[in-house]
Design a protein around this motif. Sequence first.
Motif, mmCIF file in Angstrom:
data_model
loop_
_atom_site.group_PDB
_atom_site.id
_atom_site.type_symbol
_atom_site.label_atom_id
_atom_site.label_comp_id
_atom_site.label_asym_id
_atom_site.label_seq_id
_atom_site.Cartn_x
_atom_site.Cartn_y
_atom_site.Cartn_z
ATOM 1 N N GLY A 88 26.556 63.667 56.536
ATOM 2 C CA GLY A 88 26.859 63.463 58.202
ATOM 3 C C GLY A 88 26.229 62.569 58.828
ATOM 4 O O GLY A 88 26.018 62.521 60.225
ATOM 5 N N ALA A 89 26.207 62.048 57.952
ATOM 6 C CA ALA A 89 25.019 60.633 59.256
ATOM 7 C C ALA A 89 26.190 59.195 58.784
ATOM 8 O O ALA A 89 26.673 58.800 57.207
ATOM 9 C CB ALA A 89 24.047 60.464 59.044
ATOM 10 N N PRO A 90 26.588 58.254 60.138
ATOM 11 C CA PRO A 90 26.829 56.851 59.551
ATOM 12 C C PRO A 90 25.920 56.365 58.073
ATOM 13 O O PRO A 90 24.794 56.170 57.980
ATOM 14 C CB PRO A 90 27.387 56.111 60.946
ATOM 15 C CG PRO A 90 26.531 56.484 61.079
ATOM 16 C CD PRO A 90 25.906 57.850 60.682
ATOM 17 N N SER A 91 26.606 55.158 56.984
ATOM 18 C CA SER A 91 25.935 54.289 56.240
ATOM 19 C C SER A 91 25.905 53.502 57.169
ATOM 20 O O SER A 91 27.036 52.122 57.923
ATOM 21 C CB SER A 91 27.085 54.050 55.367
ATOM 22 O OG SER A 91 26.902 53.353 54.341
ATOM 23 N N LEU A 92 24.869 52.774 56.875
ATOM 24 C CA LEU A 92 23.938 51.097 57.992
ATOM 25 C C LEU A 92 24.501 50.117 56.749
ATOM 26 O O LEU A 92 24.781 49.063 56.728
ATOM 27 C CB LEU A 92 22.711 50.452 57.759
ATOM 28 C CG LEU A 92 22.552 52.349 58.912
ATOM 29 C CD1 LEU A 92 20.558 51.540 59.581
ATOM 30 C CD2 LEU A 92 23.032 51.381 60.149
ATOM 31 N N GLY A 93 24.868 50.614 54.721
ATOM 32 C CA GLY A 93 24.880 49.650 54.280
ATOM 33 C C GLY A 93 24.245 49.880 52.699
ATOM 34 O O GLY A 93 24.052 51.254 53.117
ATOM 35 N N GLN A 94 24.457 49.308 51.364
ATOM 36 C CA GLN A 94 24.020 49.804 50.665
ATOM 37 C C GLN A 94 23.090 48.414 50.179
ATOM 38 O O GLN A 94 23.180 47.714 50.252
ATOM 39 C CB GLN A 94 25.136 49.293 49.648
ATOM 40 C CG GLN A 94 26.542 50.155 49.578
ATOM 41 C CD GLN A 94 27.280 49.896 48.905
ATOM 42 O OE1 GLN A 94 27.630 49.923 47.784
ATOM 43 N NE2 GLN A 94 28.611 49.965 49.698
ATOM 44 N N VAL A 95 21.939 49.316 49.117
ATOM 45 C CA VAL A 95 21.291 48.062 48.111
ATOM 46 C C VAL A 95 21.389 48.202 46.386
ATOM 47 O O VAL A 95 21.242 49.673 46.383
ATOM 48 C CB VAL A 95 19.862 48.647 48.967
ATOM 49 C CG1 VAL A 95 19.383 47.948 50.772
ATOM 50 C CG2 VAL A 95 19.167 49.986 48.624
ATOM 51 N N GLY A 96 20.926 47.350 46.569
ATOM 52 C CA GLY A 96 20.538 47.302 44.861
ATOM 53 C C GLY A 96 19.835 48.195 44.593
ATOM 54 O O GLY A 96 18.507 48.907 45.068
ATOM 55 N N HIS A 97 19.404 48.933 43.045
ATOM 56 C CA HIS A 97 18.292 48.685 42.156
ATOM 57 C C HIS A 97 17.685 48.319 41.767
ATOM 58 O O HIS A 97 17.577 46.973 41.545
ATOM 59 C CB HIS A 97 19.380 49.030 40.909
ATOM 60 C CG HIS A 97 18.632 49.800 39.928
ATOM 61 N ND1 HIS A 97 17.809 51.418 40.150
ATOM 62 C CD2 HIS A 97 18.089 49.973 38.746
ATOM 63 C CE1 HIS A 97 17.133 51.299 39.043
ATOM 64 N NE2 HIS A 97 16.997 50.563 38.074
ATOM 65 N N HIS A 98 16.015 48.274 42.227
ATOM 66 C CA HIS A 98 15.273 47.423 41.545
ATOM 67 C C HIS A 98 14.200 48.320 40.087
ATOM 68 O O HIS A 98 13.810 49.332 41.088
ATOM 69 C CB HIS A 98 14.531 46.396 42.467
ATOM 70 C CG HIS A 98 14.899 45.876 43.454
ATOM 71 N ND1 HIS A 98 16.055 44.550 43.168
ATOM 72 C CD2 HIS A 98 16.669 46.207 44.886
ATOM 73 C CE1 HIS A 98 16.551 44.086 43.777
ATOM 74 N NE2 HIS A 98 17.016 44.944 45.176
ATOM 75 N N ARG A 99 13.708 47.770 39.627
ATOM 76 C CA ARG A 99 13.292 48.920 38.516
ATOM 77 C C ARG A 99 11.579 48.868 39.097
ATOM 78 O O ARG A 99 10.937 50.372 38.896
ATOM 79 C CB ARG A 99 13.043 48.469 37.204
ATOM 80 C CG ARG A 99 15.197 48.347 35.996
ATOM 81 C CD ARG A 99 14.367 47.516 35.469
ATOM 82 N NE ARG A 99 14.019 46.214 35.359
ATOM 83 C CZ ARG A 99 13.591 45.586 34.275
ATOM 84 N NH1 ARG A 99 14.471 45.303 33.303
ATOM 85 N NH2 ARG A 99 13.383 44.143 34.629
ATOM 86 N N ALA A 100 11.509 48.048 39.391
ATOM 87 C CA ALA A 100 10.013 48.121 40.324
ATOM 88 C C ALA A 100 9.898 49.350 41.414
ATOM 89 O O ALA A 100 8.638 49.849 40.952
ATOM 90 C CB ALA A 100 9.369 46.412 39.809
ATOM 91 N N LEU A 101 10.966 49.172 42.133
ATOM 92 C CA LEU A 101 10.156 50.295 43.182
ATOM 93 C C LEU A 101 9.788 51.362 43.126
ATOM 94 O O LEU A 101 9.196 51.838 43.674
ATOM 95 C CB LEU A 101 11.827 49.797 44.286
ATOM 96 C CG LEU A 101 11.852 49.812 45.275
ATOM 97 C CD1 LEU A 101 11.070 49.487 46.268
ATOM 98 C CD2 LEU A 101 13.102 50.248 46.184
#
Length: 133
Positions: A88-101
Amino acid sequence: APASPSPVAVSAVITALARAHQVVLADCGREPPSVPTDHVVLVVGADVRSVAAARMLAEGRSLAPTAIVVRRGPGRSLPEQVVARTLGAPSLGQVGHHRALPRLAELGLLPVAGPARGFARQIVPILTGLTGA
């Protein structure tokens, strides 16, 4: 044993930062913000389990996210619009996967060095666009 800072201490730090900067970004973890905010943004994996957990978290803590950011990666392939509609909220965009995060988050470190700096490079412009700064 390490303890979380008191809500009064968190409020004092956020207030001081807000006086000195246009945008203050705070990772509140799974707790609702302890100070007034302009926006609540959830970073959500694009998989059924992550979306369900985010929805339960938001409903259980009475959080009304202003927007979401969708995390892509292995096993995270739900369409961005489906994630946004479900929460129920707009998406601002996408980020990729980072193993270290995840490991950096466990240690309380910022993703500004090594392979995780890509996450910071992706998320900062997205959040800056939200605030208009």
